[in-house]
Write an enzyme that holds these catalytic residues in place. Structure first.
Site, short mmCIF file in Angstrom:
data_model
loop_
_atom_site.label_atom_id
_atom_site.label_comp_id
_atom_site.label_asym_id
_atom_site.label_seq_id
_atom_site.Cartn_x
_atom_site.Cartn_y
_atom_site.Cartn_z
N ASP A 103 0.84 -1.21 0.00
CA ASP A 103 0.00 0.00 0.00
C ASP A 103 0.87 1.25 0.00
OD1 ASP A 103 0.93 -0.59 2.55
OD2 ASP A 103 -0.94 -0.09 3.57
N ASP A 106 7.30 3.72 3.27
CA ASP A 106 7.61 4.90 4.08
C ASP A 106 9.14 4.91 4.28
OD1 ASP A 106 6.97 7.07 5.76
OD2 ASP A 106 6.78 5.80 7.51
N PHE A 156 0.69 11.83 6.97
CA PHE A 156 -0.08 10.62 7.27
C PHE A 156 -1.34 10.57 6.42
CE2 PHE A 156 -2.66 7.61 9.57
CZ PHE A 156 -1.72 6.62 9.84
P1 IMP Z 1 8.00 1.16 6.26
O1 IMP Z 1 8.49 -0.20 6.65
O2 IMP Z 1 8.58 2.25 7.13
O3 IMP Z 1 8.19 1.48 4.80
O4 IMP Z 1 6.48 1.22 6.65
C1 IMP Z 1 5.50 0.82 5.81
C2 IMP Z 1 4.24 0.56 6.59
O5 IMP Z 1 3.93 1.61 7.53
C3 IMP Z 1 3.07 0.52 5.65
O6 IMP Z 1 2.88 -0.79 5.13
C4 IMP Z 1 1.93 1.01 6.51
O7 IMP Z 1 1.38 -0.08 7.22
C5 IMP Z 1 2.56 1.96 7.50
N1 IMP Z 1 2.41 3.38 7.07
C6 IMP Z 1 3.39 4.22 6.68
N2 IMP Z 1 2.90 5.43 6.36
C7 IMP Z 1 1.56 5.37 6.56
C8 IMP Z 1 0.48 6.33 6.40
O8 IMP Z 1 0.66 7.51 6.01
N3 IMP Z 1 -0.78 5.88 6.68
C9 IMP Z 1 -1.03 4.60 7.11
N4 IMP Z 1 -0.05 3.67 7.26
C10 IMP Z 1 1.24 4.04 7.00
MG MG Z 2 1.33 -2.21 4.75
#
Ligand code: IMP
Ligand code: MG
Length: 181
Positions: A103, A106, A156
């Site tokens: 989805d 980040d 967010f």
């Molecule tokens: P990463 O491992 O830091 O890339 O985090 C990714 C995960 O963090 C995603 O799969 C989401 O579950 C969550 N996440 C990051 N940003 C958002 C946001 O803006 N809204 C909702 N969930 C988020």
């Molecule tokens: Mg996710």
């Protein structure tokens, strides 16, 4: 502008359902072109990606397959890149062309670990599509998706599968946290 309140927070509409539909179609077209003649295995990362995966997969015109995994990432001081698997893969990835469906990417921590795991399991190729990408937040550049729906600022967002404390996944538009929240 249309706004929603979830968990006492106000969110403003950022992408409408029809804007989302055309973004998804564009990504699918790129994948259809790039994977012509191949039989990719899509891996949907639960929970957040289930709606994007459903819409994207319907636009894929290849003899593709789809399977699911549920991951949780931990950023320990000494163990960065560690990903915990809550629902493991049920399908072998050996010698397969893998397209992971996320989805949102980040920091990239979750995908950094998972892509490494798939290569260790013998995948022939591993690529990533993410509906959303926050380029200014990335800490693991190897997790930069090849197929990005839309790059967004480090804010967010909720809706279209993404949640705030498990709420808001069912919204068919994408919403961004109101600046004053
Ligand atoms: P990463 O491992 O830091 O890339 O985090 C990714 C995960 O963090 C995603 O799969 C989401 O579950 C969550 N996440 C990051 N940003 C958002 C946001 O803006 N809204 C909702 N969930 C988020
Ligand atoms: Mg996710």
């Amino acid at each position: 502008m249309q706004s929603v309140t979830i968990q006492n927070l106000t969110f403003d509409e950022y992408l409408s359902a029809s804007e989302i539909a055309s973004i998804v179609k564009e990504v699918a077209n790129r994948i259809n072109t790039d994977y012509a003649g191949r039989e990719p295995l899509f891996i949907c990362v639960l929970n957040g990606a289930f709606i994007y995966a459903s819409d994207l997969f319907k636009c894929i015109n290849l003899p593709a397959e789809i399977t699911f995994v549920r991951l949780k990432s931990y950023e320990g001081t000494a163990t960065s890149g560690k990903v915990n698997t809550l629902i493991p893969l049920q399908t072998s990835v050996k010698d397969r062309d893998i397209i992971i469906i996320e989805d949102i990417v980040d920091t990239g921590l979750t995908m950094h670990g998972f892509m490494q795991y798939l290569k260790e399991e013998g995948a022939r190729s591993v690529e990533l599509t993410s509906f959303l990408f926050k380029p200014d937040a990335i800490k693991y550049p190897d997790a930069t998706p090849k197929y990005i729906g839309k790059s967004i600022p480090t804010k967010f967002v909720v809706g279209y599968g993404l949640d705030v404390d498990e709420k808001g996944r069912n919204l068919d538009s994408l919403y961004v946290l109101h600046p004053e929240e």
